[in-house]
Write an enzyme that holds these catalytic residues in place. Sequence first.
Site, mmCIF file in Angstrom:
data_model
loop_
_atom_site.group_PDB
_atom_site.id
_atom_site.type_symbol
_atom_site.label_atom_id
_atom_site.label_comp_id
_atom_site.label_asym_id
_atom_site.label_seq_id
_atom_site.Cartn_x
_atom_site.Cartn_y
_atom_site.Cartn_z
ATOM 1 N N HIS A 109 85.866 0.739 51.874
ATOM 2 C CA HIS A 109 85.287 -0.525 52.350
ATOM 3 C C HIS A 109 83.855 -0.680 51.842
ATOM 4 C CE1 HIS A 109 88.578 -0.654 55.275
ATOM 5 N NE2 HIS A 109 88.174 -1.855 55.655
ATOM 6 N N ASN A 121 83.730 8.683 50.381
ATOM 7 C CA ASN A 121 84.118 7.701 51.385
ATOM 8 C C ASN A 121 84.104 8.279 52.795
ATOM 9 O OD1 ASN A 121 85.172 5.188 52.351
ATOM 10 N ND2 ASN A 121 87.207 6.084 52.391
#
Length: 261
Positions: free
Chosen positions: A107, A138
Site C-alpha cells: 500500500h 513492506n
Amino acid sequence: MNLKKILILSCLISALAVTISFSDEFSIGYPRPQEEQGESREIVEHTGYALCYREEYEQAEWVSYDLTRAKLVKTAARQNNFRADPSVSTGSATPADYKKSGYDRGHMAPASDMAYSEQAMSESFFMSNMSPQEAKLNRGAWKDLESEIRVMAEQLGKIYIVTGPVLEKKEYKTIGENKVAVPEFYYKVLLAPVIKNSDDYDDWIMIGFILPNQECDGTIWDYTVSVDEVEKRTGLDFFWELDDEIEDSLEAGCDISNWKF
C-alpha cells in the site's frame, strides 16, 4: 440578471466550492512534474486519497492524502478486497500481476490510515494504490514508518502526506501480464502546520524519507532526507502551493526533532 449570467455565476460558485473542499482535504499535496517530457500522467481522486497514475510503470508515481487526529478514530475493518481500479482510464494493474511474483502488494496510502470510513478503507485496496514491495520492507521499515506517522498525526493534529515509488529510471524489472515495474526505492514526504498560540497555524514543518526496496537496517530515522533530495530523485515538485521563500527553506532542511514524539 439574464439566464446566461446566472449560469456563469453558478458555475463559478460550484468551482469555488470544489476548490475549497479539496483544499480542506489533501489537494495541497498534489505534486507537479518538474518537466513534462511527454510522459503519461492521470490524476485519479478517491474518497480518502488522490494519485497520479503512470501507465508505463503500471502504478502511481505519487499518492496524496491528509491524516488528521479525527481520522485516526477507526470505524472500518480491514477488507483485503484487492481489485483493479476502474477509475484509471488505461486500466490499472490487477491482483493477478502480483500472484506468485514474490512481491507484496505494498500500500502507498495505508489501509490503517483509511479506517475512518468504510468507503475509504475499501478504495485503499485498489491496485492503483499498490506497488511491488519486498516483504522485508513492506512488513518491516515501511510498516514502522506508517505507524510512526500516525503517532505524528496524533501529536500534530494534521499532516499532509505524499508517498510513492522513486521512478527515476526508464526501465525496471517487471511482474505480471501488465508488466508492473518493480521500484528500487520508495519515498514519503510530510508537511504539517504548526499551531502555537491560536487556532491558526503559525508555521510549517517538512521532512522526507527514502527507503530501499529491501530489508532496512536501523530505524526509520536513518532514512530521513530533505524534500529537496526527494524532488531531485523523483522529478516532482512537492507542496508548490506554499510561498516560494517558505517552500525553499523547508525543503532544504531535515530536522527530525520536529517529528519525533
